[in-house]
Design an enzyme around this catalytic site. Sequence first.
Site, PDB file in Angstrom:
ATOM      1  N   VAL A  58       0.837  -1.195   0.000  1.00  0.00           N
ATOM      2  CA  VAL A  58       0.000   0.000   0.000  1.00  0.00           C
ATOM      3  C   VAL A  58       0.879   1.254   0.000  1.00  0.00           C
ATOM      4  O   VAL A  58       1.981   1.246   0.535  1.00  0.00           O
ATOM      5  CB  VAL A  58      -0.963  -0.013   1.217  1.00  0.00           C
ATOM      6  CG1 VAL A  58      -0.229   0.129   2.533  1.00  0.00           C
ATOM      7  CG2 VAL A  58      -2.052   1.017   1.093  1.00  0.00           C
ATOM      8  N   CYS A  59       0.358   2.307  -0.635  1.00  0.00           N
ATOM      9  CA  CYS A  59       0.986   3.626  -0.584  1.00  0.00           C
ATOM     10  C   CYS A  59      -0.146   4.632  -0.372  1.00  0.00           C
ATOM     11  O   CYS A  59      -1.146   4.295   0.254  1.00  0.00           O
ATOM     12  CB  CYS A  59       1.811   3.902  -1.849  1.00  0.00           C
ATOM     13  SG  CYS A  59       0.840   4.019  -3.370  1.00  0.00           S
ATOM     14  N   HIS A  60      -0.010   5.825  -0.922  1.00  0.00           N
ATOM     15  CA  HIS A  60      -1.086   6.804  -0.762  1.00  0.00           C
ATOM     16  C   HIS A  60      -2.225   6.575  -1.749  1.00  0.00           C
ATOM     17  O   HIS A  60      -3.388   6.500  -1.363  1.00  0.00           O
ATOM     18  CB  HIS A  60      -0.563   8.234  -0.903  1.00  0.00           C
ATOM     19  CG  HIS A  60      -1.651   9.259  -0.843  1.00  0.00           C
ATOM     20  ND1 HIS A  60      -2.307   9.564   0.325  1.00  0.00           N
ATOM     21  CD2 HIS A  60      -2.231   9.994  -1.812  1.00  0.00           C
ATOM     22  CE1 HIS A  60      -3.248  10.459   0.071  1.00  0.00           C
ATOM     23  NE2 HIS A  60      -3.221  10.746  -1.219  1.00  0.00           N
ATOM     24  N   GLY A  62      -1.809   4.284  -4.758  1.00  0.00           N
ATOM     25  CA  GLY A  62      -1.691   3.053  -5.524  1.00  0.00           C
ATOM     26  C   GLY A  62      -0.602   3.055  -6.583  1.00  0.00           C
ATOM     27  O   GLY A  62      -0.326   2.019  -7.176  1.00  0.00           O
ATOM     28  N   THR A  86      -3.891   4.124   0.628  1.00  0.00           N
ATOM     29  CA  THR A  86      -4.422   4.570   1.916  1.00  0.00           C
ATOM     30  C   THR A  86      -5.551   5.580   1.733  1.00  0.00           C
ATOM     31  O   THR A  86      -6.500   5.602   2.529  1.00  0.00           O
ATOM     32  CB  THR A  86      -3.296   5.179   2.771  1.00  0.00           C
ATOM     33  OG1 THR A  86      -2.231   4.218   2.872  1.00  0.00           O
ATOM     34  CG2 THR A  86      -3.767   5.513   4.175  1.00  0.00           C
TER      35      THR A  86
END
Length: 102
Positions: A58-60, A62, A86
């Site tokens: 996961v990141c901010h 995608g 996220t």
Amino acid sequence: MNEITPAELAARGVVTVIDVRETDEYELGHVPGAKLIPLGELAARTSEIPTSGPVYIVCHSGMRSARATEFLAADGIDAVNVVGGTAAWQQVGLPTTRGAAA
């Protein structure tokens, strides 16, 4: 590339989640239990990623997690990108944890 939505990830229960954002982003709010390994450190820290089952990246939004997922998959790790990151996790009302990495 393997992908999953935040709601599908939440329904899986306890799983391995790797957050590839920077430390300051992670501290503002992350998926509960997610391990922080910033994308820039990923190649040097792949030994910290379990290989016994899928890991969810996961990141901010995608984008970074998609790159990380491709990198890990090429290394033989069963990596799954969390679509929307996220931001999507929070948008559907799932809880986040604030603070520094453990």
